[in-house]
Design an enzyme around this catalytic site. Structure first.
Site, PDB file in Angstrom:
ATOM      1  N   SER A 154       0.848  -1.200   0.000  1.00 56.58           N
ATOM      2  CA  SER A 154       0.000   0.000   0.000  1.00 56.58           C
ATOM      3  C   SER A 154       0.881   1.247   0.000  1.00 56.58           C
ATOM      4  O   SER A 154       1.822   1.347   0.784  1.00 56.58           O
ATOM      5  CB  SER A 154      -0.887   0.035   1.252  1.00 56.58           C
ATOM      6  N   GLU A 237      -0.634  -2.671  13.919  1.00 51.12           N
ATOM      7  CA  GLU A 237      -1.591  -2.673  12.811  1.00 51.12           C
ATOM      8  C   GLU A 237      -2.952  -3.172  13.289  1.00 51.12           C
ATOM      9  O   GLU A 237      -3.980  -2.562  13.046  1.00 51.12           O
ATOM     10  CB  GLU A 237      -1.054  -3.558  11.672  1.00 51.12           C
ATOM     11  N   GLU A 407      -9.207 -15.736   9.169  1.00 48.11           N
ATOM     12  CA  GLU A 407      -8.882 -17.135   9.517  1.00 48.11           C
ATOM     13  C   GLU A 407      -7.633 -17.177  10.407  1.00 48.11           C
ATOM     14  O   GLU A 407      -7.563 -17.956  11.359  1.00 48.11           O
ATOM     15  CB  GLU A 407      -8.640 -17.971   8.244  1.00 48.11           C
TER      16      GLU A 407
HETATM   17  C1  LIG Z   1      -6.192  -3.580   1.080  1.00 46.22           C
HETATM   18  C2  LIG Z   1      -4.947  -4.364   1.403  1.00 46.22           C
HETATM   19  C3  LIG Z   1      -3.771  -3.695   1.703  1.00 46.22           C
HETATM   20  C4  LIG Z   1      -2.600  -4.413   1.973  1.00 46.22           C
HETATM   21  N1  LIG Z   1      -1.453  -3.699   2.230  1.00 46.22           N
HETATM   22  C5  LIG Z   1      -0.301  -4.383   2.457  1.00 46.22           C
HETATM   23  C6  LIG Z   1       0.925  -3.655   2.650  1.00 46.22           C
HETATM   24  O1  LIG Z   1       0.971  -2.424   2.636  1.00 46.22           O
HETATM   25  N2  LIG Z   1       2.057  -4.364   2.847  1.00 46.22           N
HETATM   26  C7  LIG Z   1       2.075  -5.727   2.885  1.00 46.22           C
HETATM   27  O2  LIG Z   1       3.137  -6.296   3.102  1.00 46.22           O
HETATM   28  N3  LIG Z   1       0.930  -6.442   2.680  1.00 46.22           N
HETATM   29  C8  LIG Z   1      -0.254  -5.803   2.463  1.00 46.22           C
HETATM   30  N4  LIG Z   1      -1.418  -6.503   2.243  1.00 46.22           N
HETATM   31  C9  LIG Z   1      -1.333  -7.952   2.139  1.00 46.22           C
HETATM   32  C10 LIG Z   1      -1.960  -8.727   3.279  1.00 46.22           C
HETATM   33  O3  LIG Z   1      -1.175  -8.636   4.433  1.00 46.22           O
HETATM   34  C11 LIG Z   1      -2.106 -10.177   2.782  1.00 46.22           C
HETATM   35  O4  LIG Z   1      -3.043 -10.159   1.722  1.00 46.22           O
HETATM   36  C12 LIG Z   1      -2.569 -11.085   3.866  1.00 46.22           C
HETATM   37  O5  LIG Z   1      -1.568 -11.287   4.829  1.00 46.22           O
HETATM   38  C13 LIG Z   1      -2.991 -12.479   3.324  1.00 46.22           C
HETATM   39  O6  LIG Z   1      -1.980 -13.017   2.540  1.00 46.22           O
HETATM   40  P1  LIG Z   1      -2.255 -13.541   1.068  1.00 46.22           P
HETATM   41  O7  LIG Z   1      -2.983 -12.501   0.310  1.00 46.22           O
HETATM   42  O8  LIG Z   1      -0.974 -14.051   0.528  1.00 46.22           O
HETATM   43  O9  LIG Z   1      -3.290 -14.750   1.236  1.00 46.22           O
HETATM   44  P2  LIG Z   1      -2.957 -16.296   1.695  1.00 46.22           P
HETATM   45  O10 LIG Z   1      -2.033 -16.226   2.840  1.00 46.22           O
HETATM   46  O11 LIG Z   1      -2.497 -16.987   0.456  1.00 46.22           O
HETATM   47  O12 LIG Z   1      -4.350 -16.755   2.132  1.00 46.22           O
HETATM   48  C14 LIG Z   1      -5.369 -17.196   1.214  1.00 46.22           C
HETATM   49  C15 LIG Z   1      -6.553 -17.704   2.025  1.00 46.22           C
HETATM   50  O13 LIG Z   1      -6.142 -18.859   2.807  1.00 46.22           O
HETATM   51  C16 LIG Z   1      -6.418 -18.649   4.187  1.00 46.22           C
HETATM   52  N5  LIG Z   1      -5.352 -19.228   4.977  1.00 46.22           N
HETATM   53  C17 LIG Z   1      -4.008 -19.095   4.757  1.00 46.22           C
HETATM   54  N6  LIG Z   1      -3.322 -19.744   5.708  1.00 46.22           N
HETATM   55  C18 LIG Z   1      -4.236 -20.289   6.558  1.00 46.22           C
HETATM   56  C19 LIG Z   1      -4.148 -21.071   7.744  1.00 46.22           C
HETATM   57  N7  LIG Z   1      -2.967 -21.416   8.249  1.00 46.22           N
HETATM   58  N8  LIG Z   1      -5.304 -21.420   8.350  1.00 46.22           N
HETATM   59  C20 LIG Z   1      -6.521 -21.065   7.846  1.00 46.22           C
HETATM   60  N9  LIG Z   1      -6.668 -20.332   6.717  1.00 46.22           N
HETATM   61  C21 LIG Z   1      -5.544 -19.947   6.092  1.00 46.22           C
HETATM   62  C22 LIG Z   1      -6.427 -17.128   4.359  1.00 46.22           C
HETATM   63  O14 LIG Z   1      -7.198 -16.734   5.482  1.00 46.22           O
HETATM   64  C23 LIG Z   1      -7.066 -16.680   3.036  1.00 46.22           C
HETATM   65  O15 LIG Z   1      -8.467 -16.791   3.127  1.00 46.22           O
HETATM   66  C24 LIG Z   1      -2.610  -5.829   1.973  1.00 46.22           C
HETATM   67  C25 LIG Z   1      -3.804  -6.504   1.686  1.00 46.22           C
HETATM   68  C26 LIG Z   1      -4.955  -5.795   1.401  1.00 46.22           C
HETATM   69  C27 LIG Z   1      -6.219  -6.557   1.101  1.00 46.22           C
END
Ligand SMILES: Cc1cc2nc3c(=O)[nH]c(=O)nc-3n(C[C@H](O)[C@H](O)[C@H](O)COP(=O)(O)OP(=O)(O)OC[C@H]3O[C@@H](n4cnc5c(N)ncnc54)[C@H](O)[C@@H]3O)c2cc1C
Length: 439
Positions: A154, A237, A407
């Protein structure tokens, strides 16, 4: 001793606080100042980041008092403090884990809005499993050379600095070989590519890092101690998000890239809705009730019932927050309350979105992405379509993902608070280098 920005150290009576702040504003606020001049005064006075320690540009106030300060600045008619991830995350983390030399180097530019920060944590293969990150940093003399890719960054396109997590030792288990750096975004080898969101905006980015450099003295909290430092950032955060961000008076952007520093401070005033604890969201319960009253749906029993439910949930969240602050003042805590606050906030937002859909009816399905299209849409529907509101509805999906998904919050509560068995993990104790990697 340094106190964390989250811990309540001083709780002033509301009257004392407002009197002192109002006196200071009367002597210092001037709409003719540039934003840079105004933020310099505000930042150095401690009123920009009042929850920070007194010795580091703060006033050592509780978060509740911090919100009160923001609201009082808005009510006075002055421009609020610099917003963004510098004041929300980087600064508080550096106050906890930085050396005094690092606090000197970074904090003043944060509180005065001169530098904007982004969070370089997530990667294509490391979001929820953040400790699995692949971006690597290799020591070369007194500099680290960094290669890798970040995503969902972001504000990466307007940031001067980033909170960068990189792997500095692949030969130890994944949580133990990560370092947290203060990273200069303005250098060759940093490529920031925008990602367009559901809302139509491109608030976040992919960031590619190719042979970029970080001085050794920019490691925050020590080499290979990045996991602990990152958890402090994530704690700020979550508590910030669970408390609704606490923002009530932020209305200009920090930083040298897209920041509002050269503009006249008075031109950036945006008086925000102070009802609802400072929430400016178009889909706050107060605004939804007004919308329902205006379009005649307030008589719908389902609308009334959900409004009452949302109001109650907001009140429960507010009282829980007060309870948490009161306990913090006594040095006590209820485990998992921060996680519960974040879950509750993300649920309230989704319920608000769904209720808004019911109130707007078919108009809720109409959205436009730029100012010209929005005007045309509003004119064509006789004011029925509300792009300002539908944007908030579209964004309501985000909080259940960022700052740790719902989750993951449930997992933390289950494992660390309720003592349920941990998820099976094949990588425990294994060096990162030996773990199977995605793609
Ligand atoms: C609007 C927005 C702003 C953001 N800004 C930033 C930023 O500035 N900097 C930054 O570094 N990141 C940022 N993010 C990223 C955010 O931190 C990640 O999207 C988040 O941590 C989830 O990771 P992922 O998208 O890789 O999903 P995944 O980790 O791949 O998860 C996919 C799905 O699987 C589920 N899941 C994964 N592991 C498990 C588990 N062990 N048990 C149960 N369910 C599980 C998750 O809940 C999710 O539903 C932002 C995200 C959004 C939406």
């Amino acid at each position: 001793m340094t106190t964390t920005a989250d811990s309540a150290t001083v709780t002033a009576t509301a009257d004392d606080l407002t009197t002192e702040l109002t006196g200071w504003l009367a002597a210092n606020w001037d709409p003719e100042l540039t934003v840079e001049e105004w933020w310099d005064r505000l930042g150095r006075s401690g009123w920009a980041t009042p929850t920070w320690p007194v010795e580091w540009y703060g006033k050592g106030l509780s978060r509740a008092d911090g919100v009160r300060v923001q609201q009082a600045i808005t009510a006075f008619g002055a421009l609020g403090a610099p917003g963004g991830l510098g004041t929300l995350l980087a600064g508080p983390t550096i106050t906890v884990h930085g050396t005094d030399e690092q606090r000197e180097r970074y904090l003043l530019d944060i509180v005065t809005g001169r530098k904007a920060w982004c969070q370089l944590f997530s990667e294509p293969g490391a979001g929820s499993d953040l400790a699995g990150l692949n971006t690597r940093a290799e020591l070369d003399g007194d500099e680290w050379i960094v290669n890798g890719q970040k995503v969902w960054t972001s504000g990466g396109h307007w940031s001067d600095l980033g909170m960068l997590l990189a792997r500095t030792d692949p030969d130890v288990p994944k949580h133990q070989g990560i370092t947290y750096f203060a990273f200069d975004m303005h250098q060759p080898g940093v490529e920031v590519r925008p990602l367009r969101e559901l809302t139509g905006r491109a608030m976040f980015n992919e960031v590619f890092l190719t042979d970029v450099r970080v001085p050794a003295d920019a490691a925050i909290g020590g080499i290979n101690n990045g996991w602990a430092v990152a958890n402090t950032t994530l704690m700020f955060e979550r508590s910030g998000l669970g408390a609704g961000g606490g923002g009530g008076s932020v209305s200009a952007l920090p930083g040298t890239v897209g920041g509002d520093l050269p503009r006249r401070a008075g031109d950036l005033l945006r008086v925000r809705d102070l009802v609802d604890g400072g929430a400016a969201s178009p889909i706050s319960v107060t605004n939804l009730a007004a919308l329902a009253r205006a379009n005649g749906t307030l008589d719908d029993p389902n609308v009334r019932q959900t409004l009452a439910q949302l109001y109650s949930m907001n009140e429960i969240a507010r009282y829980t927050n007060l309870r948490q602050r009161a306990l913090a003042r006594e040095g006590r805590e209820i485990a998992g309350l921060g996680n519960i606050a974040k879950l509750s906030m993300s649920r309230i937002l989704r319920m608000s979105r769904d209720l808004c859909g019911r109130i707007l009816g078919p108009y809720a399905t109409l959205h436009a992405y730029d100012a010209g299209e929005q005007e045309a849409l509003v004119a064509a529907t006789g004011g029925g379509a509300r792009p300002g509101i539908t944007e908030s509805m579209l964004f309501a999906q985000a909080p259940q993902i960022y700052g740790g998904t719902d989750e993951i919050q449930h997992n933390i509560i289950g494992e660390r608070v309720l003592g349920l068995p941990k998820e099976p993990s094949a990588d425990k104790g294994k060096p990162f280098r030996e773990l199977p990697k995605n793609g």
